[in-house]
Write a protein that holds these residues in place. Structure first.
Motif, PDB file in Angstrom:
ATOM      1  N   UNK A 195     -10.384   4.394 -38.164  1.00 36.31           N
ATOM      2  CA  UNK A 195     -10.931   3.107 -37.725  1.00 36.31           C
ATOM      3  C   UNK A 195     -10.049   1.945 -38.167  1.00 36.31           C
ATOM      4  N   UNK A 196      -9.393   2.132 -39.302  1.00 40.18           N
ATOM      5  CA  UNK A 196      -8.533   1.062 -39.808  1.00 40.18           C
ATOM      6  C   UNK A 196      -7.107   1.167 -39.272  1.00 40.18           C
ATOM      7  N   UNK A 197      -6.836   2.137 -38.418  1.00 46.37           N
ATOM      8  CA  UNK A 197      -5.489   2.308 -37.882  1.00 46.37           C
ATOM      9  C   UNK A 197      -4.817   3.528 -38.477  1.00 46.37           C
ATOM     10  N   UNK A 198      -3.492   3.616 -38.308  1.00 44.64           N
ATOM     11  CA  UNK A 198      -2.730   4.764 -38.784  1.00 44.64           C
ATOM     12  C   UNK A 198      -2.696   4.758 -40.306  1.00 44.64           C
ATOM     13  N   UNK A 199      -3.219   5.817 -40.921  1.00 43.83           N
ATOM     14  CA  UNK A 199      -3.278   5.892 -42.381  1.00 43.83           C
ATOM     15  C   UNK A 199      -2.106   6.647 -42.976  1.00 43.83           C
ATOM     16  N   UNK A 200      -1.233   7.185 -42.124  1.00 45.47           N
ATOM     17  CA  UNK A 200      -0.114   7.936 -42.669  1.00 45.47           C
ATOM     18  C   UNK A 200       0.909   7.010 -43.320  1.00 45.47           C
ATOM     19  N   UNK A 201       1.882   7.616 -43.939  1.00 43.30           N
ATOM     20  CA  UNK A 201       2.811   6.881 -44.786  1.00 43.30           C
ATOM     21  C   UNK A 201       4.076   6.496 -44.027  1.00 43.30           C
ATOM     22  N   UNK A 202       4.527   5.260 -44.258  1.00 42.87           N
ATOM     23  CA  UNK A 202       5.747   4.794 -43.600  1.00 42.87           C
ATOM     24  C   UNK A 202       6.988   5.443 -44.202  1.00 42.87           C
ATOM     25  N   UNK A 203       6.970   5.639 -45.520  1.00 41.35           N
ATOM     26  CA  UNK A 203       8.120   6.214 -46.220  1.00 41.35           C
ATOM     27  C   UNK A 203       7.616   7.299 -47.152  1.00 41.35           C
ATOM     28  N   UNK A 204       8.193   8.491 -47.055  1.00 42.24           N
ATOM     29  CA  UNK A 204       7.845   9.592 -47.943  1.00 42.24           C
ATOM     30  C   UNK A 204       9.114  10.058 -48.643  1.00 42.24           C
ATOM     31  N   UNK A 205       9.059  10.085 -49.970  1.00 49.63           N
ATOM     32  CA  UNK A 205      10.188  10.476 -50.802  1.00 49.63           C
ATOM     33  C   UNK A 205       9.913  11.870 -51.353  1.00 49.63           C
ATOM     34  N   UNK A 206      10.715  12.846 -50.939  1.00 46.04           N
ATOM     35  CA  UNK A 206      10.516  14.236 -51.366  1.00 46.04           C
ATOM     36  C   UNK A 206      11.382  14.507 -52.583  1.00 46.04           C
ATOM     37  N   UNK A 207      10.751  14.961 -53.681  1.00 38.23           N
ATOM     38  CA  UNK A 207      11.482  15.194 -54.924  1.00 38.23           C
ATOM     39  C   UNK A 207      11.106  16.535 -55.533  1.00 38.23           C
ATOM     40  N   UNK A 208      10.818  17.525 -54.695  1.00 40.99           N
ATOM     41  CA  UNK A 208      10.431  18.834 -55.208  1.00 40.99           C
ATOM     42  C   UNK A 208      11.588  19.827 -55.232  1.00 40.99           C
ATOM     43  N   UNK A 209      12.481  19.743 -54.274  1.00 40.67           N
ATOM     44  CA  UNK A 209      13.539  20.741 -54.158  1.00 40.67           C
ATOM     45  C   UNK A 209      13.050  22.083 -53.666  1.00 40.67           C
ATOM     46  N   UNK A 210      11.852  22.130 -53.076  1.00 42.33           N
ATOM     47  CA  UNK A 210      11.295  23.377 -52.562  1.00 42.33           C
ATOM     48  C   UNK A 210      10.929  23.215 -51.093  1.00 42.33           C
ATOM     49  N   UNK A 211      10.965  24.322 -50.353  1.00 43.19           N
ATOM     50  CA  UNK A 211      10.626  24.270 -48.941  1.00 43.19           C
ATOM     51  C   UNK A 211       9.164  23.864 -48.745  1.00 43.19           C
ATOM     52  N   UNK A 212       8.272  24.362 -49.622  1.00 43.53           N
ATOM     53  CA  UNK A 212       6.876  23.982 -49.525  1.00 43.53           C
ATOM     54  C   UNK A 212       6.663  22.496 -49.732  1.00 43.53           C
ATOM     55  N   UNK A 213       7.350  21.938 -50.717  1.00 43.38           N
ATOM     56  CA  UNK A 213       7.248  20.499 -50.966  1.00 43.38           C
ATOM     57  C   UNK A 213       7.804  19.695 -49.818  1.00 43.38           C
ATOM     58  N   UNK A 214       8.899  20.177 -49.218  1.00 46.41           N
ATOM     59  CA  UNK A 214       9.485  19.491 -48.075  1.00 46.41           C
ATOM     60  C   UNK A 214       8.522  19.506 -46.893  1.00 46.41           C
ATOM     61  N   UNK A 215       7.823  20.623 -46.721  1.00 45.07           N
ATOM     62  CA  UNK A 215       6.849  20.727 -45.639  1.00 45.07           C
ATOM     63  C   UNK A 215       5.691  19.735 -45.852  1.00 45.07           C
ATOM     64  N   UNK A 216       5.201  19.656 -47.084  1.00 44.11           N
ATOM     65  CA  UNK A 216       4.132  18.697 -47.387  1.00 44.11           C
ATOM     66  C   UNK A 216       4.597  17.276 -47.133  1.00 44.11           C
ATOM     67  N   UNK A 217       5.796  16.955 -47.585  1.00 49.62           N
ATOM     68  CA  UNK A 217       6.321  15.604 -47.395  1.00 49.62           C
ATOM     69  C   UNK A 217       6.431  15.264 -45.912  1.00 49.62           C
ATOM     70  N   UNK A 218       6.932  16.208 -45.114  1.00 48.21           N
ATOM     71  CA  UNK A 218       7.085  15.953 -43.685  1.00 48.21           C
ATOM     72  C   UNK A 218       5.761  15.728 -42.984  1.00 48.21           C
ATOM     73  N   UNK A 219       4.725  16.404 -43.455  1.00 50.99           N
ATOM     74  CA  UNK A 219       3.426  16.268 -42.801  1.00 50.99           C
ATOM     75  C   UNK A 219       2.809  14.894 -43.018  1.00 50.99           C
ATOM     76  N   UNK A 220       3.275  14.174 -44.027  1.00 51.60           N
ATOM     77  CA  UNK A 220       2.673  12.886 -44.365  1.00 51.60           C
ATOM     78  C   UNK A 220       3.322  11.706 -43.653  1.00 51.60           C
ATOM     79  N   UNK A 221       4.514  11.894 -43.107  1.00 51.70           N
ATOM     80  CA  UNK A 221       5.232  10.764 -42.522  1.00 51.70           C
ATOM     81  C   UNK A 221       4.617  10.383 -41.172  1.00 51.70           C
ATOM     82  N   UNK A 222       4.402   9.120 -40.975  1.00 49.95           N
ATOM     83  CA  UNK A 222       3.837   8.678 -39.706  1.00 49.95           C
ATOM     84  C   UNK A 222       4.931   8.646 -38.634  1.00 49.95           C
TER      85      UNK A 222
END
Length: 314
Positions: A195-222
């Motif tokens: 209702x308030x508009x797009x809630x996803x993130x404009x900038x996501x900084x991935x600092x895990x060094x793992x494929x799983x973390x990269x996948x999570x980071x990618x899912x959050x980017x608007x």
């Protein structure tokens, strides 16, 4: 001088060696602190004992004791930090153009220039602006550093993501507005509109060094947002989530191979340290002597809840 060298898997030894002689454009420093970096975990775990001993350590802070003829800017007694190598030692030769002065009043272990320069340079290429919704995925040393650096840009929302509750708590203390475990992220961060508009993130900084973390980071980017891959992905294939393609996401490679850019970022980062706008104090949790290199790496691999980063203090 004394220097620690890797002679086999998980096995280092301290040996006596001749003092380095600085070249014309180098300075010789007495090493006061040397950070232990995750990028050296691979060699420490698997060094071939039949190979030549390997000398590690590239996050150096030291006191100038001598300089080459073309390094006249620096004089004995100057405290410096910068880009170097073979820093797990009592002495190290460093290129004069790759060192900068340690801010006054900052202890050596809290003034390591190289890691924060890496983070600041990566962040500078994301286009971060005041009011942006930002997430940091992975709240180890690099992620907690990014939380501090991103916070100064006055983001509209700063979210930290990590499975470890101790790391999440640290991120809150360092400026994150909200923190979540990866499997507890609100669905609104992954869906296009609320209702308030797009809630996803404009900038996501991935600092895990793992494929799983990269996948999570990618899912959050608007859509049309920016994903900055700051984590070290040294082994295997980090698969690209094709949803990033269909969302027209800009992917920034957070690694910088250019010394000129890193030194410019280091100058900015040391300025932040001098102004107390960035601090290593909550990040340096473990200290070791020169004979404790293996203990330092072992502590890093175990990564208990009280660990963020280890430093050799000489």
């Amino acid at each position: 001088m004394k220097i620690s060298q890797l002679v086999g898997p998980r096995t280092s030894e301290v040996v006596a060696a001749e003092d380095p002689v600085p070249g014309p454009a180098q300075v010789l420093v007495e090493v006061l602190a040397s950070g232990v970096c995750t990028s050296d975990i691979g060699p420490w775990l698997g060094h071939d004992p039949a190979a030549r001993p390997l000398r590690l350590g590239h996050e150096i802070v030291g006191r100038v004791v001598d300089s080459g003829r073309d390094a006249g800017r620096w004089k004995p007694g100057d405290l410096v930090t910068g880009l170097g190598g073979e820093g797990f030692a009592t002495l190290a030769a460093m290129d004069a153009h790759a060192v900068l002065p340690v801010p006054a009043g900052i202890e050596p272990a809290h003034a390591i220039g190289e890691p924060v320069a890496d983070l600041e340079e990566a962040l500078s290429r994301t286009g971060i602006r005041a009011g942006d919704r930002v997430a940091v995925v992975g709240l180890g040393f690099m992620g907690l550093g990014l939380v501090q650096l991103a916070k100064r840009h006055a983001p509209g929302l700063l979210v930290g993501v990590d499975p470890d509750p101790a790391r999440r708590e640290r991120a809150l203390r360092l400026g994150a507005d909200l923190v979540f475990a990866p499997d507890e992220l609100p669905e609104e961060y992954r869906t296009q509109t609320t209702r308030a508009g797009d809630a996803r993130l404009a900038i996501v900084l991935e600092a895990t060094g793992t494929t799983g973390g990269l996948r999570t980071a990618g899912s959050l980017v608007r859509p049309f947002g920016t994903l900055c891959v700051v984590g070290y992905h040294h082994t295997g294939d980090a698969m690209m989530d094709m949803d990033l393609w269909y969302k027209a996401v800009t992917v920034v490679n957070g690694f910088c191979p250019d010394r000129t850019r890193l030194m410019a970022a280091m100058r900015d980062a040391l300025g932040l340290i001098a102004e107390r706008r960035f601090s290593y104090e909550p990040l340096i949790t473990h200290r070791f002597g020169l004979d404790g290199v293996d203990d330092a790496f072992r502590t890093m691999t175990e990564a208990g809840p009280d660990f963020v980063k280890g430093v050799l203090v000489l």
